[in-house]
Design a protein around this motif. Structure first.
Motif, PDB file in Angstrom:
ATOM      1  N   THR A 174      29.209  36.638  26.946  1.00 35.84           N
ATOM      2  CA  THR A 174      30.785  36.236  26.540  1.00 35.84           C
ATOM      3  C   THR A 174      31.530  36.924  27.455  1.00 35.84           C
ATOM      4  O   THR A 174      31.434  37.913  27.967  1.00 35.84           O
ATOM      5  CB  THR A 174      30.988  36.606  25.130  1.00 35.84           C
ATOM      6  N   ILE A 175      31.820  35.981  28.375  1.00 33.99           N
ATOM      7  CA  ILE A 175      32.829  36.598  29.985  1.00 33.99           C
ATOM      8  C   ILE A 175      34.475  35.503  29.473  1.00 33.99           C
ATOM      9  O   ILE A 175      33.811  34.938  29.539  1.00 33.99           O
ATOM     10  CB  ILE A 175      32.340  36.089  30.925  1.00 33.99           C
ATOM     11  N   GLU A 176      34.980  36.608  29.198  1.00 30.75           N
ATOM     12  CA  GLU A 176      36.575  36.319  29.620  1.00 30.75           C
ATOM     13  C   GLU A 176      37.095  36.004  30.087  1.00 30.75           C
ATOM     14  O   GLU A 176      37.332  37.155  31.113  1.00 30.75           O
ATOM     15  CB  GLU A 176      37.048  36.862  28.307  1.00 30.75           C
ATOM     16  N   PHE A 177      37.677  35.297  31.179  1.00 27.86           N
ATOM     17  CA  PHE A 177      38.745  35.065  32.421  1.00 27.86           C
ATOM     18  C   PHE A 177      39.856  34.890  31.816  1.00 27.86           C
ATOM     19  O   PHE A 177      40.905  33.795  32.036  1.00 27.86           O
ATOM     20  CB  PHE A 177      37.683  33.720  32.747  1.00 27.86           C
ATOM     21  N   GLY A 178      40.720  35.953  33.058  1.00 30.02           N
ATOM     22  CA  GLY A 178      42.093  36.048  32.225  1.00 30.02           C
ATOM     23  C   GLY A 178      42.597  35.522  33.943  1.00 30.02           C
ATOM     24  O   GLY A 178      42.372  34.424  34.656  1.00 30.02           O
ATOM     25  N   TYR A 179      43.885  35.712  33.887  1.00 30.85           N
ATOM     26  CA  TYR A 179      44.482  34.515  34.532  1.00 30.85           C
ATOM     27  C   TYR A 179      44.676  35.711  36.154  1.00 30.85           C
ATOM     28  O   TYR A 179      44.496  36.570  35.937  1.00 30.85           O
ATOM     29  CB  TYR A 179      46.591  34.945  34.081  1.00 30.85           C
ATOM     30  N   ASP A 180      44.202  34.577  37.182  1.00 30.03           N
ATOM     31  CA  ASP A 180      44.389  35.092  38.665  1.00 30.03           C
ATOM     32  C   ASP A 180      42.937  36.371  38.931  1.00 30.03           C
ATOM     33  O   ASP A 180      42.778  36.513  39.867  1.00 30.03           O
ATOM     34  CB  ASP A 180      45.182  35.227  39.434  1.00 30.03           C
ATOM     35  N   ASP A 181      42.210  36.224  38.102  1.00 33.72           N
ATOM     36  CA  ASP A 181      40.668  36.749  38.114  1.00 33.72           C
ATOM     37  C   ASP A 181      39.781  36.828  39.279  1.00 33.72           C
ATOM     38  O   ASP A 181      39.864  35.828  39.256  1.00 33.72           O
ATOM     39  CB  ASP A 181      39.629  37.292  36.964  1.00 33.72           C
ATOM     40  N   HIS A 182      39.492  38.035  40.066  1.00 36.75           N
ATOM     41  CA  HIS A 182      38.913  37.912  40.797  1.00 36.75           C
ATOM     42  C   HIS A 182      38.060  38.094  40.132  1.00 36.75           C
ATOM     43  O   HIS A 182      36.842  38.909  39.537  1.00 36.75           O
ATOM     44  CB  HIS A 182      38.918  38.896  42.117  1.00 36.75           C
ATOM     45  N   ILE A 183      36.850  37.054  40.354  1.00 37.23           N
ATOM     46  CA  ILE A 183      35.244  37.403  40.198  1.00 37.23           C
ATOM     47  C   ILE A 183      34.184  38.187  40.605  1.00 37.23           C
ATOM     48  O   ILE A 183      34.411  37.534  42.088  1.00 37.23           O
ATOM     49  CB  ILE A 183      34.551  35.592  39.307  1.00 37.23           C
ATOM     50  N   SER A 184      34.140  39.075  40.456  1.00 36.71           N
ATOM     51  CA  SER A 184      32.788  39.797  41.566  1.00 36.71           C
ATOM     52  C   SER A 184      31.600  39.423  41.753  1.00 36.71           C
ATOM     53  O   SER A 184      30.757  38.894  40.885  1.00 36.71           O
ATOM     54  CB  SER A 184      32.732  41.482  41.436  1.00 36.71           C
ATOM     55  N   ASN A 185      31.385  39.806  42.960  1.00 39.61           N
ATOM     56  CA  ASN A 185      29.972  39.449  43.411  1.00 39.61           C
ATOM     57  C   ASN A 185      28.814  40.137  42.583  1.00 39.61           C
ATOM     58  O   ASN A 185      27.645  39.774  41.582  1.00 39.61           O
ATOM     59  CB  ASN A 185      29.301  40.132  44.737  1.00 39.61           C
ATOM     60  N   GLU A 186      29.331  41.246  42.344  1.00 42.27           N
ATOM     61  CA  GLU A 186      27.866  42.163  40.483  1.00 42.27           C
ATOM     62  C   GLU A 186      28.492  41.608  39.781  1.00 42.27           C
ATOM     63  O   GLU A 186      27.183  41.256  38.850  1.00 42.27           O
ATOM     64  CB  GLU A 186      28.698  43.770  40.793  1.00 42.27           C
ATOM     65  N   LEU A 187      29.488  41.323  38.641  1.00 42.96           N
ATOM     66  CA  LEU A 187      29.161  40.363  38.603  1.00 42.96           C
ATOM     67  C   LEU A 187      28.454  38.663  37.675  1.00 42.96           C
ATOM     68  O   LEU A 187      27.495  38.764  37.262  1.00 42.96           O
ATOM     69  CB  LEU A 187      30.061  39.283  37.466  1.00 42.96           C
ATOM     70  N   LYS A 188      28.911  37.906  39.027  1.00 46.24           N
ATOM     71  CA  LYS A 188      27.357  36.898  39.498  1.00 46.24           C
ATOM     72  C   LYS A 188      25.928  37.443  39.526  1.00 46.24           C
ATOM     73  O   LYS A 188      25.401  36.978  39.053  1.00 46.24           O
ATOM     74  CB  LYS A 188      27.695  36.435  40.768  1.00 46.24           C
ATOM     75  N   GLU A 189      25.930  39.024  40.191  1.00 39.80           N
ATOM     76  CA  GLU A 189      24.098  39.233  40.147  1.00 39.80           C
ATOM     77  C   GLU A 189      24.584  39.765  38.927  1.00 39.80           C
ATOM     78  O   GLU A 189      22.539  39.951  38.113  1.00 39.80           O
ATOM     79  CB  GLU A 189      24.546  40.346  41.447  1.00 39.80           C
ATOM     80  N   LEU A 190      24.907  39.839  38.282  1.00 36.43           N
ATOM     81  CA  LEU A 190      24.479  40.797  36.298  1.00 36.43           C
ATOM     82  C   LEU A 190      23.632  39.380  35.731  1.00 36.43           C
ATOM     83  O   LEU A 190      22.344  39.442  35.513  1.00 36.43           O
ATOM     84  CB  LEU A 190      25.555  41.610  36.359  1.00 36.43           C
ATOM     85  N   ILE A 191      24.597  38.334  36.069  1.00 30.85           N
ATOM     86  CA  ILE A 191      23.937  37.155  35.598  1.00 30.85           C
ATOM     87  C   ILE A 191      23.266  36.831  36.128  1.00 30.85           C
ATOM     88  O   ILE A 191      22.205  36.258  35.557  1.00 30.85           O
ATOM     89  CB  ILE A 191      25.641  36.242  35.453  1.00 30.85           C
ATOM     90  N   SER A 192      23.001  36.411  37.077  1.00 39.21           N
ATOM     91  CA  SER A 192      21.477  36.332  37.593  1.00 39.21           C
ATOM     92  C   SER A 192      20.447  36.895  37.443  1.00 39.21           C
ATOM     93  O   SER A 192      19.415  36.519  37.521  1.00 39.21           O
ATOM     94  CB  SER A 192      21.932  35.908  39.649  1.00 39.21           C
ATOM     95  N   LEU A 193      20.168  38.134  37.211  1.00 43.03           N
ATOM     96  CA  LEU A 193      19.015  38.954  36.958  1.00 43.03           C
ATOM     97  C   LEU A 193      18.383  38.610  35.265  1.00 43.03           C
ATOM     98  O   LEU A 193      17.580  39.623  35.668  1.00 43.03           O
ATOM     99  CB  LEU A 193      19.676  40.280  37.054  1.00 43.03           C
ATOM    100  N   GLN A 194      19.566  38.352  34.213  1.00 40.62           N
ATOM    101  CA  GLN A 194      18.468  38.245  33.736  1.00 40.62           C
ATOM    102  C   GLN A 194      17.707  37.005  33.048  1.00 40.62           C
ATOM    103  O   GLN A 194      17.235  36.231  33.930  1.00 40.62           O
ATOM    104  CB  GLN A 194      20.005  37.494  32.343  1.00 40.62           C
ATOM    105  N   ASN A 195      16.822  38.080  32.742  1.00 37.87           N
ATOM    106  CA  ASN A 195      15.344  36.861  32.395  1.00 37.87           C
ATOM    107  C   ASN A 195      15.007  36.320  31.166  1.00 37.87           C
ATOM    108  O   ASN A 195      14.368  35.193  31.990  1.00 37.87           O
ATOM    109  CB  ASN A 195      14.164  37.912  32.585  1.00 37.87           C
TER     110      ASN A 195
END
Length: 503
Positions: free
Chosen positions: A205-226
């Motif tokens: 579950t991800i909560e995106f706040g106002y004007d948040d920068h979405i880090s590459n590390e978050l994207k990587e965490l999502i991508s790596l799930q099996n």
């Protein structure tokens, strides 16, 4: 000497009482073994006794914080003592059990809220500010949880600018984590550490706040799930779409998708939804658009022709797409639907449900005051229907019409009726209520009817406010014909949200 069941057998039995807290509390008093097994279940998820949006009362918060302080290791107690932070505890002795070690769910936001509410009326007696004091207490309590939980199943960590808890995401219990609830603006090193440890998350579950920068590390965490199964996106911003490529990597495994848009400033016209078509194995789709003006949801036009062969649950909790798009979507996907929730009224759309959704078990739609025949057709066509929620009052069906139709046209499988009368007018008379219950008593029913009245306000009772109705309801409850409940408007929706965030 009586025979004593072993702890593992008691645990399996008591698991069934997890949602029946009074019964579980009574088990605490039998003997030490029963007490220990009950405590372990109660502390597995100590945050789930409240609704997601409900604040902890000061009394509850103080009680919980006192228990936390009792469990603190000596070095943490020394830190508080040196900073002249004195919090009373239930007993000066060591706690009977190591409660914290039983936890399977850790909620950082709840710890912060408990500390704030418990200490908000207590002035600081040292040089620390109130914020610094609260931050220190929160950090010590959180450190205790992270050090003592050996097997964590769920982590809830929404960023709060008043404190920063984790210097690192790693602690021993993190290896078995299966659910993560977080905000997109957490420090990137948190997501980096998580991506090194956790590759088997089943739910994010991800909560995106106002004007948040979405880090590459978050994207990587999502991508790596099996084997990601459940994805919930709670969105307060428009610039979240660059995370979509990471999400679509799980197009074959994802079975539940929930999207919450929480702000009127989002441009709904360009809201991206067509990417959902890539998730061909979805069994559940939930949309929640809480804007004040009806969104156009232009991109849903691209979804109307998409077929999801395994889809069983479809819910629009507030606003719907254009009826013609939604009707086409239901035509393509209605055959396998088991639950349908649509909270806008449209005659053509309502009429299509009987034709396209023959296997429904649960339904909420809004009928206009001239659509009683549509309700009849749905009850006749959807013979597996066991639960329906209907809005009554000015401009809608009357309670009398609903009760008569349910009594005469629902199947023997039907066992749950929810009625909400927003205007509290045209409510059912005592004669009509008893007539309905007499018919129901004489039917060949498989289950007791769960009869739920949703009240608009505690001060203005509708069906349940009539003294004669109360007597009639009590009579048929005692006969075992119905189970009766009263809920305030909004409670049920909060309970449902609570399932998503705290289940």
């Amino acid at each position: 000497m009586g025979c004593q069941l072993p702890a593992d057998c008691l645990n399996e039995i008591f698991e069934y009482l997890e949602k029946d807290k009074p019964a579980l509390y009574s088990c605490l008093l039998v003997n030490r073994l029963w007490c220990e097994v009950s405590v372990e279940i109660l502390w597995k998820n100590i945050w789930n006794f409240k609704s997601y949006r409900q604040k902890y009362s000061q009394k509850v918060a103080s009680s919980l914080l006192s228990t936390f302080i009792t469990c603190l290791p000596n070095d943490s107690k020394e830190v508080l003592y040196k900073n002249e932070i004195f919090i009373s505890t239930p007993t000066p002795k060591q706690s009977l059990f190591n409660y914290v070690a039983f936890c399977k769910v850790l909620s950082i936001i709840d710890i912060n809220e408990i500390v704030y509410n418990a200490l908000k009326d207590i002035p600081c007696i040292n040089l620390l500010s109130v914020d610094d004091r609260n931050r220190l207490v929160t950090n010590e309590v959180t450190k205790m949880f992270t050090n003592q939980i050996s097997s964590l199943k769920k982590l809830i960590y929404y960023y709060n600018y008043s404190h920063k808890v984790f210097s690192s995401a790693y602690f021993p219990g993190m290896k078995e984590l299966s659910e993560l609830c977080c905000s997109s603006n957490l420090p990137s090193d948190f997501y980096y550490q998580m991506s090194q440890i956790c590759h088997n998350l089943k739910s994010i579950t991800i909560e995106f706040g106002y004007d948040d920068h979405i880090s590459n590390e978050l994207k990587e965490l999502i991508s790596l799930q099996n084997n990601l199964k459940i994805l919930t996106l709670s969105i307060y911003m428009e610039s979240w779409t660059n995370i979509i490529p990471s999400l679509t990597k799980h197009s074959n495994t994802l079975t539940k998708l929930r999207i919450y848009y929480e702000d009127d400033h989002i441009n709904y016209y360009f809201l991206p939804l067509s990417f959902i078509s890539l998730f061909s194995n979805l069994q559940e789709i939930i949309f929640s658009f809480t804007c004040l003006t009806v969104p156009d949801l232009k991109d849903f036009k691209n979804l109307q022709h998409v077929k999801f062969p395994k889809l069983q649950i479809l819910k629009f909790l507030y606003q719907n797409p254009k009826p013609k798009y939604l009707m086409k979507f239901i035509e393509n996907n209605g055959k396998n639907l088991r639950e349908l929730y649509i909270c806008e009224n449209n005659n053509i759309l309502n009429s299509s449900i009987a034709n396209f959704c023959p296997n429904l078990k649960s339904l909420f739609i809004i009928f206009n005051d001239d659509e009683i025949d549509i309700l009849k057709n749905i009850l006749i066509s959807c013979r597996y229907l066991v639960s329906i929620k209907i809005q009554c009052g000015d401009g809608y069906l009357t309670e009398k019409e609903v009760l008569e139709t349910i009594a005469n046209y629902s199947s023997s499988n039907f066992c749950e009726l929810k009625i909400y009368n927003e205007s509290c007018t045209n409510h059912v008379s005592s004669e009509d209520l008893e007539s309905f219950l007499i018919i129901w008593k004489n039917r060949n029913q498989k289950n007791i009817l769960r009869f739920i009245i949703i009240e608009n306000d505690n001060k203005y009772k509708c069906l349940s406010g009539n003294e004669e109705n109360k007597k009639i309801i009590e009579k048929y409850v005692n006969l075992g014909i119905i189970k009766f409940e009263i809920k305030l408007y909004g409670e049920e929706e909060e309970e449902e949200e609570n399932l998503y965030f705290y289940a």
